[in-house]
Write an enzyme that holds these catalytic residues in place. Structure first.
Site, mmCIF file in Angstrom:
data_model
loop_
_atom_site.group_PDB
_atom_site.id
_atom_site.type_symbol
_atom_site.label_atom_id
_atom_site.label_comp_id
_atom_site.label_asym_id
_atom_site.label_seq_id
_atom_site.Cartn_x
_atom_site.Cartn_y
_atom_site.Cartn_z
ATOM 1 N N GLU A 64 0.830 -1.212 0.000
ATOM 2 C CA GLU A 64 0.000 0.000 0.000
ATOM 3 C C GLU A 64 0.863 1.260 0.000
ATOM 4 O O GLU A 64 0.538 2.243 -0.647
ATOM 5 C CB GLU A 64 -0.952 0.007 1.204
ATOM 6 C CG GLU A 64 -2.095 -0.980 1.086
ATOM 7 C CD GLU A 64 -3.010 -0.696 -0.106
ATOM 8 O OE1 GLU A 64 -3.033 0.437 -0.606
ATOM 9 O OE2 GLU A 64 -3.676 -1.647 -0.561
ATOM 10 N N GLN A 69 1.151 6.945 -5.235
ATOM 11 C CA GLN A 69 1.812 7.718 -6.294
ATOM 12 C C GLN A 69 2.536 6.851 -7.320
ATOM 13 O O GLN A 69 3.333 7.370 -8.103
ATOM 14 C CB GLN A 69 2.865 8.711 -5.734
ATOM 15 C CG GLN A 69 2.507 9.386 -4.460
ATOM 16 C CD GLN A 69 1.729 10.652 -4.675
ATOM 17 O OE1 GLN A 69 1.528 11.055 -5.804
ATOM 18 N NE2 GLN A 69 1.270 11.260 -3.614
ATOM 19 N N CYS A 229 -19.123 -2.386 -17.242
ATOM 20 C CA CYS A 229 -19.070 -2.035 -15.822
ATOM 21 C C CYS A 229 -20.130 -2.808 -15.029
ATOM 22 O O CYS A 229 -21.310 -2.771 -15.370
ATOM 23 C CB CYS A 229 -19.290 -0.533 -15.660
ATOM 24 S SG CYS A 229 -19.308 -0.025 -13.939
HETATM 25 FE FE1 SF4 Z 1 -19.176 2.276 -14.392
HETATM 26 FE FE2 SF4 Z 1 -20.207 4.689 -14.167
HETATM 27 FE FE3 SF4 Z 1 -17.602 4.373 -14.190
HETATM 28 FE FE4 SF4 Z 1 -19.021 4.011 -16.411
HETATM 29 S S1 SF4 Z 1 -18.731 5.921 -15.292
HETATM 30 S S2 SF4 Z 1 -17.393 2.716 -15.671
HETATM 31 S S3 SF4 Z 1 -20.838 3.126 -15.580
HETATM 32 S S4 SF4 Z 1 -18.989 3.620 -12.660
#
Ligand code: SF4
Length: 380
Positions: A64, A69, A229
């Site tokens: 960590e 950086q 995502c």
């Molecule tokens: Fe996921 Fe929102 Fe980031 Fe897009 S902006 S990758 S949807 S958290």
């Protein structure tokens, strides 16, 4: 059903208490579903990193501190070498500072290494060689702030402690659709609050690591991969097409250009090196004598300063060798001079000494000091 609804409502009420977000967002948000999606994603995409192979708090702490950086790809080799030489907290505590800095050389931000060394000594002295499990104790250690303490406590000890660093700040700011500057204390409070609320649950260490990985691999600074995502469903930035505008941060600080002169003085297969002092860049590391480049009469000025500091009268020659280097906010243009001793006697001081050239490889050197050392034969 009724009790589920009541508990969800309570959860939303608790969440909304600190957040400038509308009820409609929270009515969509299920911390449980959010956690499940994040953890499932982690199960499929977790990176195999050397510090993730066990839950040794010492190893997690070292990683960590190194990762502050510094990119993961750079840290892997440094971490592996460091752990071979300092495999336990007590070996680190017993080491001398120069050897710790040697294994840090090139990572930059050397204060991190010096503070970690100091903290290792404190742990050995005050906590019986065991990394403390109490968050308040961890926060007392030099160089450990709220983020690092939270990461160690959650990953090593499974405590539901929040984290907030570059990747999670960006992820949360986009998820929450925060238009406010992320550097403002009020925004930081919102982000810490969000992190605190969502970490409560099973596997907090995996959850925190998963958040950082989603932030770095999916919710990237440029071109976040929203279609892959796992939490796009909850994301306000995605819903409103603002993923490339957020987070909102103040412009980076301006860089300052400075010109410096390094003086390489060689004598019978030795080089004159100094130790950078506290308060200087590269404190604790060795470097060649170095000065700000005088605006006028550089040769005369450098000779005068050198004689004042080291007691030696020099003949100076420009070598044409120069280096450019960036450190914190400075952009340094370093011109190298070679100095021949014409008279005087080296002052007695702990701060500098003649070092055999064959030992240069083993000493912790400043970044530009290492570049000069690598070309030392060009100065003879
Ligand atoms: Fe996921 Fe929102 Fe980031 Fe897009 S902006 S990758 S949807 S958290």
């Amino acid at each position: 059903m009724v009790s589920k609804h009541v508990s969800r409502t309570k959860q939303h009420a608790a969440l909304t208490a600190d957040f400038p977000l509308s009820e409609s967002w929270f009515s969509e948000f299920s911390p449980q579903k959010f956690r499940t999606r994040i953890l499932n994603w982690f199960g499929r995409h977790k990176r195999d990193l050397p510090w993730r192979r066990n839950r040794d708090p010492y190893a997690i702490w070292v990683s960590e501190i190194m990762l502050q950086q510094t990119q993961v790809a750079t840290v892997i080799d440094y971490f592996t070498r460091f752990m071979v030489h300092f495999p336990t907290l007590s070996t680190l505590a017993a080491a001398d500072e120069q050897s710790v800095l040697k294994f840090w050389e090139g990572l930059g931000y050397y204060r991190r290494a010096r503070q970690m060394h100091k903290a290792a000594k404190m742990i050995v002295g005050d906590f019986g060689q065991q990394f403390p499990t109490n968050l308040d104790d961890v926060l007392q250690l030099p160089g450990i702030g709220r983020y690092t303490a939270g990461a160690i406590a959650s990953i090593a000890f499974d405590q539901p402690t929040p984290i907030l660093e570059g990747n999670t700040i960006r992820l949360f700011a986009r998820l929450l659709g925060l238009a406010e500057d992320i550097r403002l204390p009020a925004t930081q409070k919102v982000l810490w609050g969000f992190s605190t609320r969502i970490v409560a649950g099973r596997r907090p260490g995996d959850f925190n690591q998963a958040l950082m990985d989603v932030g770095s691999q999916i919710c990237r600074i440029k071109q976040p991969d929203c279609l892959s995502c796992p939490v796009a469903h909850f994301c306000r930035a995605f819903a409103t097409g603002r993923q490339n505008e957020l987070p909102n941060s103040t412009p980076k600080h301006e860089y300052e250009s400075i010109r410096e002169a390094a003086i390489v003085v060689l004598r019978r297969q030795t080089a004159l090196l100094r130790i950078c002092q506290n308060g200087e860049r590269w404190a604790g590391l060795r470097d060649f004598p170095r000065y700000s480049m005088p605006a006028k009469n550089p040769f005369a000025e450098l000779r005068k300063k050198f004689e004042r500091d080291y007691g030696l009268e020099l003949g100076l020659q420009e070598t044409g060798i120069s280096f450019r280097h960036a450190v914190t906010k400075y952009r340094i243009a370093l011109s190298c001079f070679v100095g021949q001793v014409h008279g005087g006697r080296l002052r007695r001081s702990e701060k500098f000494r003649w070092v055999p050239i064959q030992e240069l490889d083993d000493l912790p050197l400043s970044t530009t000091g290492r570049k000069i050392a690598n070309r030392i034969h060009d100065f003879s």
